[in-house]
Structures are given as structure tokens and as C-alpha cells.
Enzyme design. Sequence first.
Site, PDB file in Angstrom:
ATOM      1  N   LYS A  65      57.354  23.515  23.055  1.00 43.19           N
ATOM      2  CA  LYS A  65      55.828  23.065  22.920  1.00 43.19           C
ATOM      3  C   LYS A  65      54.676  23.889  23.581  1.00 43.19           C
ATOM      4  O   LYS A  65      55.193  24.479  24.672  1.00 43.19           O
ATOM      5  CB  LYS A  65      55.752  21.353  23.540  1.00 43.19           C
ATOM      6  N   SER A 115      51.505  13.811  21.248  1.00 38.13           N
ATOM      7  CA  SER A 115      50.879  15.127  21.018  1.00 38.13           C
ATOM      8  C   SER A 115      52.060  16.313  20.804  1.00 38.13           C
ATOM      9  O   SER A 115      51.903  17.280  20.368  1.00 38.13           O
ATOM     10  CB  SER A 115      50.128  15.632  22.079  1.00 38.13           C
ATOM     11  N   SER A 154      53.670  11.098  24.696  1.00 40.24           N
ATOM     12  CA  SER A 154      53.726  12.256  23.666  1.00 40.24           C
ATOM     13  C   SER A 154      55.031  12.642  23.281  1.00 40.24           C
ATOM     14  O   SER A 154      55.134  13.491  22.455  1.00 40.24           O
ATOM     15  CB  SER A 154      52.799  13.295  24.133  1.00 40.24           C
TER      16      SER A 154
END
Lengths: 464, 68
Positions: A81, A150, A174
Site C-alpha cells: 500500500k 482505504s 481499511s
Amino acid sequence: MSATEIALLPIEALAPRIEKLELSPLELTDRMLDRVQKYDRTIKSYVVVSQTARAAAERAERDIKEGRYRGALHGIPVAIKDNYLTADMPTTVGSKAPVSFPLVDATTVRRLREAGAILIGKTNMHEFAWGNVTPPTRNPWNTNCVPGGSSGGSGAAVAASLCTAALGSDTGGSIRIPASLCGTVGLKATYGRVSKSGVITHSWSLDHAGPLTKTVKDAALLLNALAGFDAKDPSSSTMPVPDYTKALGESIKDLKIGICRTHFFDRNDADVQRAVETAVDELARSAGGVVEINLPNLRYGLGAIFAIELASSSCYHEKNLERGLQRHYQPDVRTLVEVGKFVTATDYLKAEQYRRVLMADLRKVFESVDVLVTPTTPITAWKLDQSTVRIGGEDESVLAASWRLTYPFNLTGLPAISIPCGFDSRHAPIGLQIAGKPFAEETVLRVAYAYECQHDWKELVPSL
Amino acid sequence: MEKISPTSVAALCPQLFGLEVERERVEALVAELTGILSEIHKLRELDLSEVAPVVVFDPVRAYEEGRA
């Protein structure tokens, strides 16, 4: 086995082939990079693809051939990420704002490299980890739908087999929300279990780092590499790290399943409710029984997480706010970062007091059960332009609905996993959440694995 | 922050983050704040005066970490 079939395999199937030299890490990495080139124009899960991945794969191949096999992650393509610092790829935290971050490895990134993983790129995320949509990433099951967030890029990349596993971060859900919406496994371990050093802060006491994977065993394998004390992270735990794969496959007959009807089951999409109720019935047959519990204080949870998350995020962004850089943030993120300045110190402290109350409630609950089982999200992946959803005859914002069932485990720091448990009538994946006591990741994984073994959800892949 | 109105929010913005905020931004802030503060108000109903916050200052740990 065809190139496509190889790319679809989880770590647990790839690792023995790599160890026996039946599969070359370079070939696997090349297949994955080909897929990224071919499919990511549509899925848009990557921000950047590594220029050093092939060289790392060559090194892995050479090491294994020369007898230096490092374990299950050696030669496995993993995506990161974009809020984890990386030495060989820039970090943007999903933002176009003129802020820069150092080219160094986060502790977890370093641990993956040491385990021999091939870091093939950085995945898209909702800006500064502040949202559940992750533009411009698309959900591989339906490219007109969001992947969640996210860590939406990580969820989409794993679901689309554009990597074998990925790292995400979880402040209110997330990791688990994109896992649920994209049909992957997502694990948020106990707060302090996985180092956050080098992961850009969103909210100090709520942030967790962790993996998104194709299977429960893969999540355990990743956690084996990621977990452990890190002096660079003040919240890091010194608790010993077990082998998380060890208890997988053991009977769960000795475990009691807890169900909290209020909050977790009172407002869900009908298909989600049906799938999760079925999963609970199945688990009840395998486990030592189901106990209904109640957590009335959860009605105060949203106010508490708002106070902590908003105030912490605004505090972290203070320097950028002073420089007026929020003008470069996306409007939704800018609003939330600015709103945090309106949270009072007493509200923040009240929220921290409330966490102790909620933890005491959960401690009592866990005297009679071993895990709590809930849906991960009350809804499945929503359309890109959709802002509200109708549940039980009432309209609700998709953003408010999507994290309702995950944030309690950020407030409490308890371990929680999302695993696939079916599809809705639009063929969108549904997630099942299993949470446990502090540092009971082994139990959580054991229950998740027992459920996973009874189904073929993990065999089903989106057609790209 | 009891009364949320575009006027009160606009007046606070320069103090809170050093910016005059344009009208549409004020409206976005008010819209977001209204929902958030209603949840925070629920939290305020709880009497937690005898409960210590979960994050407790630990001088020894902070001191030792400072050494590292």
C-alpha cells in the site's frame, strides 16, 4: 500449468513449488508483471510498479538454487500500500499534495524483503487513508463498483491476481472493508502486533498494519513474517510471536462463537444478512456452540472513533494545514482533516475513557466466548457514483454504513479478520468478520480456516 | 462547539487552521460537522468521570524509548 493458473495460486500452493525449484520466482514475477500491464489499465490498482522486482526475483532464484531457501514468502510477489515507506519506490499516500516522504523501508517492508518476498509495486489508496472508495481503483468483480478502502488498491490487486498478496493498513476497517468488497482475506492483528514504523500515520492509537491475501493460511504466513517487536514503534508489543500456521486445521469443537445481535446484525443488506447467518449456522455445527451476547455501549462508539480519528489526523496534518496545503487535498479528505480541528480536547479524552469501558465490556464477553462473528460490512461493493444505500427501509450514506461493523475493533485494538462467505444477487462478494481476544490471532485464524475449508469461495475468481 | 452554523464555522476557520475559507467549503464543513457532532453528543451523555482514559502516560517507557 498455464501462466494464468500459476498467477491465480495462493502462497500456500506456490511456496512448495518454488522450494522444490518446480517454479521459478523470476517466471512468477514476470507472469505477474505481465498481468499488471494487461489488466491494470482497467483495475487501476497500482500507483507504481517496481523497477527492481525482476532483479530481486533473479536473486531469489539464485539463492534458492544455491540452497538458501528462506521460507514460504521467498520469491512471492507482494504489493505494498502506498502509505508504507519503501527505499526503491516513492511514497505518495494517495495524495497529489506537494508533500514528500523519505526513500527508506518501513520495518514491515524490510521484514518482507528479509523473508525473500518480491515487492512488485505500490498500490492505490484513498488519500491519506481517509475514505472507503479509493479512486480511481475499480472492483475486479464489477468494474462499475468501488473496491472499498482505504486499502482499495491492495484489495483489488489481490482479487485480480495482480499480486499474490498485499499489505494494507486499517484505522477503522481499511484492510477488512476492501477485503470484504473484493472477496479476499484481510487481517488486522492486535494493536501492537505488527510494527507501524514507516507507515504514514493516520491516527496513532487506531492505525494497524497487516496483510490482504487469497487464503487464511496465506494471511498466517504473512503474519509470521510481519509480527514481532520493533523498537522504532512505541506501540509495538513484546509478546512472543507464535507460528500462526500451526493451529490451522485443528478442530474448533472446543471454541465458543459469540454473536452480538445489536449493532452487528440490526441493519444489514438482506443478502449479507442471509449469507452471514448461514455461515454462523455452519460454524455453530463445527464449534462448541453459539452464545448470544450484547454490547449496549457500542451505541457510543461512532462518536468515540470520530473524536479520536479526526483529532489525531488533524494533529498529524497540522504542519500541512499551517502551510495551507490542504488546498491540494481531495475535497472529501480536506473536509475531514479540517473538521478534526473542531473536536475539543474534552471530547477526545472522553473517547479515550469510553475505550476503557468498551474494553471492559468485551473482556466480560470473552469470558464466555472465544470469538465474535459478524458481517464485515453491512453492504457489498457499491457503484462508483453511489452515495447512499437503502437498508431496512432507511437511506444511509455508503461511507457511514461501510465501516459500521469494523471500527469497534480499531477502538479496542482486538484482532479481526475478514474472509469471503458468499456473493449477493449481483454477484458481489460478502465478507465474514471474526474477532478475538487481544493477541488471540491463532484462534481467529483457526476459526477462519475451519470455515474456509468447508467452502470453495477462495477458488472463485473474477473474470477480467 | 455547541452551535454549528455557517457563520460560526467561518469565524473559527482562520483561528483553527489559519485560512479564510470560501463559502462552499464552509458548507461542506458544516454538513460534515453536523453528523459528527451529533455522535459526539451521544458520547457526552456518558458519565465517565471515574474512568481513566485508556491511553495512560507511562514515564518509564517514554524515558527508555527516549534513550533509544
